[in-house]
Design a protein around this motif. Structure first.
Motif, PDB file in Angstrom:
ATOM      1  N   MET A 191     -36.188 -23.810 -11.361  1.00  0.00           N
ATOM      2  CA  MET A 191     -36.809 -24.315 -10.137  1.00  0.00           C
ATOM      3  C   MET A 191     -38.116 -23.559  -9.882  1.00  0.00           C
ATOM      4  SD  MET A 191     -35.766 -26.045  -7.092  1.00  0.00           S
ATOM      5  CE  MET A 191     -36.458 -26.113  -5.482  1.00  0.00           C
ATOM      6  N   GLU A 219     -41.173 -33.568  -7.834  1.00  0.00           N
ATOM      7  CA  GLU A 219     -39.907 -32.871  -8.059  1.00  0.00           C
ATOM      8  C   GLU A 219     -39.233 -33.460  -9.282  1.00  0.00           C
ATOM      9  OE1 GLU A 219     -37.447 -32.032  -4.778  1.00  0.00           O
ATOM     10  OE2 GLU A 219     -39.122 -31.973  -3.368  1.00  0.00           O
ATOM     11  N   ASN A 220     -38.511 -32.622 -10.004  1.00  0.00           N
ATOM     12  CA  ASN A 220     -37.784 -33.040 -11.209  1.00  0.00           C
ATOM     13  C   ASN A 220     -38.699 -33.737 -12.208  1.00  0.00           C
ATOM     14  OD1 ASN A 220     -35.336 -32.084 -10.049  1.00  0.00           O
ATOM     15  ND2 ASN A 220     -35.264 -33.958  -8.831  1.00  0.00           N
ATOM     16  N   ALA A 221     -39.894 -33.197 -12.384  1.00  0.00           N
ATOM     17  CA  ALA A 221     -40.874 -33.747 -13.316  1.00  0.00           C
ATOM     18  C   ALA A 221     -41.274 -32.634 -14.292  1.00  0.00           C
ATOM     19  CB  ALA A 221     -42.088 -34.265 -12.553  1.00  0.00           C
TER      20      ALA A 221
END
Length: 149
Positions: A1, A45-47
């Motif tokens: 993260m 996000e989440n890329a």
């Protein structure tokens, strides 16, 4: 993260769309070029990349250009390594981001950019200092405001 938003809070305040004018001048102040811009600064996000910027430019004669700049975050630095440029950005104080990069196809050319964000987060003043073989040869003056929907 990624901790990019927490560790680079000034950069995080740039999220969104910006419209403005770029004015390119020589070292004597003569205007060499002027064009409109629309930049999008994202923190997806989440890329694969925690930062993603799209720069769109348009000239009065109808010419258009668009560039994408995915950024990697590391230790309070935003790193760029695209087919066009290699560089990094960092926060200098509570309103300023500094960016330095070189052009891969022209390694003798580099650029320092200072980005000042207003306290209300709606206006940016940016300056580019262009160097060729370590000599200043032009500047770009950029005035932008946040695009409001």
């Amino acid at each position: 993260m990624s901790n990019i938003r927490e560790e680079m809070p000034i950069l995080a305040r740039h999220e969104g769309d910006w419209v403005g004018t770029y004015t390119l001048i020589d070292t004597q102040g003569k205007i060499l070029d002027k064009y409109e811009s629309h930049l999008t600064c994202q923190f997806p996000e989440n890329a694969p990349y925690p930062y993603y910027q799209i720069n769109r430019y348009s000239w009065a004669d109808g010419k258009k250009e668009e560039y994408e700049f995915p950024g990697i975050y590391s230790e309070k630095n935003l790193l760029f390594d695209t087919n066009r440029i290699k560089g990094r950005a960092w926060e200098a104080d509570d309103s300023t981001v500094i960016l330095h990069f070189t052009y891969k196809e022209q390694p003798e050319m580099s650029l320092y950019e200072m980005i000042l964000l207003s306290p209300c987060n709606n206006y940016r003043a940016r300056t580019w200092h262009w160097f060729k073989n370590h000599q200043l040869f032009q500047r770009t003056l950029i005035q932008e405001e946040r695009l409001r929907s």
